[in-house]
Design a protein around this motif. Structure first.
Motif, PDB file in Angstrom:
ATOM      1  N   ARG A 297       0.821  -1.213   0.000  1.00  0.00           N
ATOM      2  CA  ARG A 297       0.000   0.000   0.000  1.00  0.00           C
ATOM      3  C   ARG A 297       0.852   1.258   0.000  1.00  0.00           C
ATOM      4  O   ARG A 297       0.555   2.205  -0.723  1.00  0.00           O
ATOM      5  N   TYR A 298       1.886   1.299   0.813  1.00  0.00           N
ATOM      6  CA  TYR A 298       2.558   2.574   1.054  1.00  0.00           C
ATOM      7  C   TYR A 298       3.757   2.821   0.141  1.00  0.00           C
ATOM      8  O   TYR A 298       4.220   3.942   0.039  1.00  0.00           O
TER       9      TYR A 298
ATOM     10  N   LEU B 211       4.198   1.450  -3.233  1.00  0.00           N
ATOM     11  CA  LEU B 211       4.088   1.106  -4.649  1.00  0.00           C
ATOM     12  C   LEU B 211       3.049   1.924  -5.402  1.00  0.00           C
ATOM     13  O   LEU B 211       2.003   2.277  -4.856  1.00  0.00           O
ATOM     14  N   ASP B 212       3.330   2.160  -6.689  1.00  0.00           N
ATOM     15  CA  ASP B 212       2.285   2.500  -7.641  1.00  0.00           C
ATOM     16  C   ASP B 212       1.934   1.179  -8.303  1.00  0.00           C
ATOM     17  O   ASP B 212       2.655   0.687  -9.178  1.00  0.00           O
ATOM     18  N   ARG B 213       0.838   0.581  -7.870  1.00  0.00           N
ATOM     19  CA  ARG B 213       0.536  -0.798  -8.263  1.00  0.00           C
ATOM     20  C   ARG B 213       0.067  -0.903  -9.712  1.00  0.00           C
ATOM     21  O   ARG B 213       0.070  -1.983 -10.278  1.00  0.00           O
TER      22      ARG B 213
ATOM     23  N   SER C 184       6.893   3.912  -5.481  1.00  0.00           N
ATOM     24  CA  SER C 184       6.451   5.300  -5.652  1.00  0.00           C
ATOM     25  C   SER C 184       6.659   6.168  -4.420  1.00  0.00           C
ATOM     26  O   SER C 184       6.383   7.362  -4.457  1.00  0.00           O
ATOM     27  N   ARG C 185       7.111   5.588  -3.312  1.00  0.00           N
ATOM     28  CA  ARG C 185       7.337   6.426  -2.122  1.00  0.00           C
ATOM     29  C   ARG C 185       8.753   6.999  -2.210  1.00  0.00           C
ATOM     30  O   ARG C 185       9.721   6.236  -2.250  1.00  0.00           O
ATOM     31  N   PRO C 186       8.872   8.348  -2.278  1.00  0.00           N
ATOM     32  CA  PRO C 186      10.187   8.954  -2.532  1.00  0.00           C
ATOM     33  C   PRO C 186      11.261   8.529  -1.543  1.00  0.00           C
ATOM     34  O   PRO C 186      12.433   8.423  -1.914  1.00  0.00           O
TER      35      PRO C 186
ATOM     36  N   THR D 293      12.358  -6.019   5.650  1.00  0.00           N
ATOM     37  CA  THR D 293      11.192  -6.422   6.440  1.00  0.00           C
ATOM     38  C   THR D 293       9.908  -5.994   5.745  1.00  0.00           C
ATOM     39  O   THR D 293       9.918  -5.119   4.891  1.00  0.00           O
ATOM     40  N   ALA D 294       8.815  -6.613   6.176  1.00  0.00           N
ATOM     41  CA  ALA D 294       7.492  -6.167   5.762  1.00  0.00           C
ATOM     42  C   ALA D 294       7.078  -5.039   6.685  1.00  0.00           C
ATOM     43  O   ALA D 294       7.267  -5.127   7.895  1.00  0.00           O
ATOM     44  N   LYS D 295       6.552  -3.963   6.113  1.00  0.00           N
ATOM     45  CA  LYS D 295       6.150  -2.811   6.923  1.00  0.00           C
ATOM     46  C   LYS D 295       4.639  -2.752   7.081  1.00  0.00           C
ATOM     47  O   LYS D 295       3.912  -3.457   6.424  1.00  0.00           O
ATOM     48  N   GLY D 296       4.210  -1.834   7.986  1.00  0.00           N
ATOM     49  CA  GLY D 296       2.818  -1.712   8.401  1.00  0.00           C
ATOM     50  C   GLY D 296       1.771  -1.793   7.297  1.00  0.00           C
ATOM     51  O   GLY D 296       2.094  -1.663   6.126  1.00  0.00           O
ATOM     52  N   GLY D 297       0.545  -1.993   7.691  1.00  0.00           N
ATOM     53  CA  GLY D 297      -0.546  -1.977   6.721  1.00  0.00           C
ATOM     54  C   GLY D 297      -1.065  -3.353   6.387  1.00  0.00           C
ATOM     55  O   GLY D 297      -0.362  -4.148   5.770  1.00  0.00           O
TER      56      GLY D 297
END
Lengths: 136, 414
Positions: A29-30, A32-34, A40-42, A60-64
Motif C-alpha cells: 500500500r505505502y 508502490l504505484d501498483r 512510488s514512495r520517494p 522487512t514487511a512494513k505496516g498496513g
C-alpha cells in the motif's frame, strides 16, 4: 559459483528471476504505484524502480494490513514481483502470499539476505525447500 | 498442523467449500510461522476497502457469497474496518461512480457473508473492546496494537483474507502474539520527559516503531509518569505500527501486562535505550513545512472518537476555513450518528469542513482523490498518515490539532 542460502520454509512454488535488492522495508500500500508496477514512495531506496517479474529482496514487511488483499489483486493483473524474499516477513505478507499464491520466504541462516544477493543476479527461490540459490 | 475434529471436518469439505478454503488458507499461513494448532477466537475484524481489495478481491468475495447461507455465514461476530467510499458524499470528495459501484458490490458480498458493516478502526473505543486475554483475529494494525497492548487481548495482524478465514471458522492459527513467549519485551526504551497531546504521542510511537522495525520486536517503554488517555494511546500505537510493523508494546505502570518491567521480561531486561527530545524533534523535522500553502488538512488515521470530534468542533467554532484549503474529518458511523445528534457535525461543517462517515482518508483512493482535487500539500495531526501518504503522491506535514485548524483557516501552515 552458485551460492545456496538456507531459510525457513515459506509459501508458494519454486521460481527463477532477476534480483532487485534493497536494505529497506516493503508495503504494497505505502511503497508502490501498483498500476505502473514501480516503487512510488520517494523515501524508499527503490524509488522509481520497476518490480515487475523481479525477485524482490528486502529487509522487512512494513505496516498496513492492506497488502494482504493487494498481492492478490496485483497477481490477477500480472503486475507483481515474481517472488519476495525477506529477512523477516510479517503475518500480512504471508497471508497475502497464501491468497495470491505468490512465492515468499524469509529467515536466512547466513544473515542479512539483502547484503548476500546483488541486484541483477539470477536467483532461484524455492520456498517449500527453504532455500534461495544464486546462479553463476 | 494439528486440527481438532471441527476443523478436520471443515478441511475435508464437510461444511462446504467456503469453510474448506478458510482452513486451507490458515494452514498455509500457520505453516510458515510454525503454528502447531489453532486457537478459538471471539471476534474477527476485516480490512477490505475497495482500493486494496480491488476488482479481483471483490470477485473473490462474491464467489464465496454465492454459496448457501449455511455454508457462507461467519460463525463469530465479525466487523469491518473503514470503507473506501462514503456513499453519501463521494462525488463531492472527488471519487467516481466506478469506485462507488465497486464499494457497493463489496458491501453486498460482505453482508451476505453475515459480516456487520461497522466500518471503523476504533472498534476498541466504540463497539466491543476485547477483554484481557481474549484471543481475537483483528485487521487494521492500529486496532491490533491497541487491543494487544492496552486491552491485553491477543491478536496477530490479520489481513482481510485471514480475518475472513477466522470469521468463517471461529479459529486462527496459534502463532505470534497468541503465544506468551512472543509477548515478552525485546527492546527497552526510556523517556526523560512526558509527551503532551495526541501528536506528541504519535511522534513517540513513530520513533519507537522506526527503531524496532520488525513485526517480531516487542518494545517496553519506561518513564511515563501519568495515565495517558485512550486517544493518546490510539495515536501512539497507530504510529508505531505504521512506522515499524509493530503489533504490541508495553508501558511500565500503564498497560496491563506490565505492572513492572520484570512482568514483561523473560529473564534479564533488554538494554535500556534513551529517547531524547532531540530524537523526537528529528522525526518531526521530516514533516515540517511552516509557511507553505496547504491544500488539504486531514483529521483521520485513526478515525476520530467522540472526544476528538468535539475538540475539532470547539477549535472551529466561529471560524471559516480558507477558500483554497480543504479540511477533511473522518469518523466511524456510530460516532457520526451520535455527533449529529449532539450538533457536533453541524458545528464542524459550518466552517466549510467536510465530515466523512465510515471511511479513513488514506484508504479512499487517495492518489486519485488527490489528482481530482489538486491536493499535494497535506497537513495532519496524525503521525501515521504523514508517514504513509507520500506513497500516494502527497507532500505531508505534521502539526498539532490546534495548529492544523489554524492552518486550515489561514491557508498556509502556521
Amino acid at each position: 559459483m552458485t551460492r545456496v542460502y538456507k531459510c525457513h520454509k515459506g509459501i508458494g512454488d519454486k521460481v527463477q528471476g532477476e534480483a532487485l535488492v534493497a536494505d529497506d522495508g516493503f508495503s504494497a500500500r505505502y511503497d508502490l504505484d501498483r498500476v505502473k508496477g514501480v516503487f512510488s514512495r520517494p523515501a524508499h531506496k527503490l524509488y522509481g524502480e520497476s518490480y515487475q517479474d523481479k525477485i524482490l529482496v528486502v529487509n522487512t514487511a512494513k505496516g498496513g494490513v492492506a497488502s494482504a488483499w493487494m498481492l492478490y489483486e496485483m497477481k490477477t493483473r500480472g503486475v507483481t514481483p515474481r517472488a519476495i524474499v525477506f529477512n523477516a516477513a510479517n503475518t500480512i505478507l504471508a497471508q497475502g502470499a497464501a491468497l495470491a499464491n505468490l512465492p515468499l520466504c524469509d529467515r536466512f541462516e547466513d544473515g542479512d539476505i539483502t547484503s548476500l544477493i546483488k541486484t541483477g543476479e539470477q536467483v532461484v527461490v524455492d520456498p517449500q525447500n527453504g532455500e534461495v540459490v544464486v546462479l553463476d | 498442523m494439528n486440527l481438532n475434529s471441527e476443523l478436520k471436518a471443515m478441511a475435508a469439505g464437510e461444511q462446504g467449500p467456503v469453510r474448506q478454503w478458510a482452513v486451507e488458507h490458515m494452514c498455509s499461513v500457520g505453516g510458515m510461522f510454525d503454528a502447531e494448532d489453532f486457537v478459538a477466537v471471539s471476534q474477527a475484524h476485516m480490512m477490505n476497502d475497495p482500493e486494496s481489495v480491488g476488482e479481483a478481491g471483490v470477485a473473490f468475495l462474491e464467489n464465496l457469497a454465492a454459496h448457501s447461507k449455511e455454508e457462507r455465514h461467519v460463525r463469530i461476530p465479525m466487523i469491518t474496518d473503514p470503507r473506501g467510499v462514503d456513499l453519501s458524499r463521494y462525488q463531492a470528495f472527488g471519487q467516481t461512480d466506478d469506485m462507488a459501484d465497486l464499494e457497493r458490490r463489496n458491501i453486498a458480498a460482505c453482508e451476505k457473508l453475515g459480516i456487520l458493516m461497522t466500518d471503523t478502526c476504533i472498534n476498541y473505543q466504540i463497539i466491543m473492546p476485547p477483554a484481557f486475554g481474549d484471543h481475537v483475529a483483528y485487521g487494521d494494525t492500529g486496532v491490533v496494537i491497541y487491543s494487544n497492548s492496552v486491552c491485553g487481548a491477543r491478536s496477530n495482524f490479520e489481513g482481510g483474507p485471514s480475518a475472513l478465514a477466522a470469521g468463517l471458522t471461529g479459529y486462527t492459527p496459534r502463532y505470534g502474539l497468541h503465544l506468551d513467549a512472543r509477548r515478552k519485551a525485546t527492546r527497552r526504551f526510556v523517556v526523560d520527559h512526558q509527551p503532551v497531546g495526541l501528536t506528541d504521542w504519535g511522534v513517540l510511537g513513530g520513533l519507537i516503531g522506526r527503531r524496532c522495525n520488525s513485526y517480531w520486536e516487542v518494545p517496553v517503554l519506561e518513564g511515563i509518569k501519568f495515565a495517558p488517555t485512550s486517544d493518546q494511546l490510539k495515536h501512539f500505537g497507530a504510529a508505531m505500527a505504521s512506522f515499524g510493523s509493530t503489533p504490541l508494546y508495553h508501558i511500565v505502570g500503564v498497560t496491563p501486562e506490565a505492572r513492572t518491567l520484570e512482568d514483561v521480561c523473560a529473564g534479564e531486561p533488554p538494554v535500556a535505550e534513551s529517547i531524547s527530545r532531540s530524537d523526537l524533534a528529528a522525526l518531526r523535522g521530516d514533516f515540517g513545512g511552516k509557511g507553505d500553502k496547504v491544500d488539504v488538512v486531514v483529521f483521520a488515521a485513526p478515525q476520530l472518537s467522540h472526544v476528538e470530534m468535539n475538540q475539532v468542533a470547539a477549535l472551529l467554532d466561529g471560524k471559516r476555513i480558507h477558500k483554497d484549503t480543504a479540511l477533511i474529518v473522518c469518523t466511524a458511523p456510530a460516532v457520526a450518528l451520535d455527533c449529529k445528534r449532539l450538533g457536533i457535525i453541524d458545528r464542524i461543517e459550518a466552517s466549510g469542513a467536510m465530515v466523512l462517515t465510515g471511511t479513513c482518508f488514506y484508504n479512499q483512493f487517495a492518489r486519485e482523490v488527490g489528482v481530482a482535487n489538486g491536493w499535494k500539500r497535506l497537513l495532519s495531526n496524525s503521525t501515521k498518515i504523514v508517514n504513509i501518504i507520500s506513497g500516494y503522491d502527497y507532500e505531508p506535514a505534521l502539526a498539532s490539532m490546534e495548529q492544523c485548524v489554524d492552518s486550515a483557516v489561514a491557508g498556509v501552515i502556521v
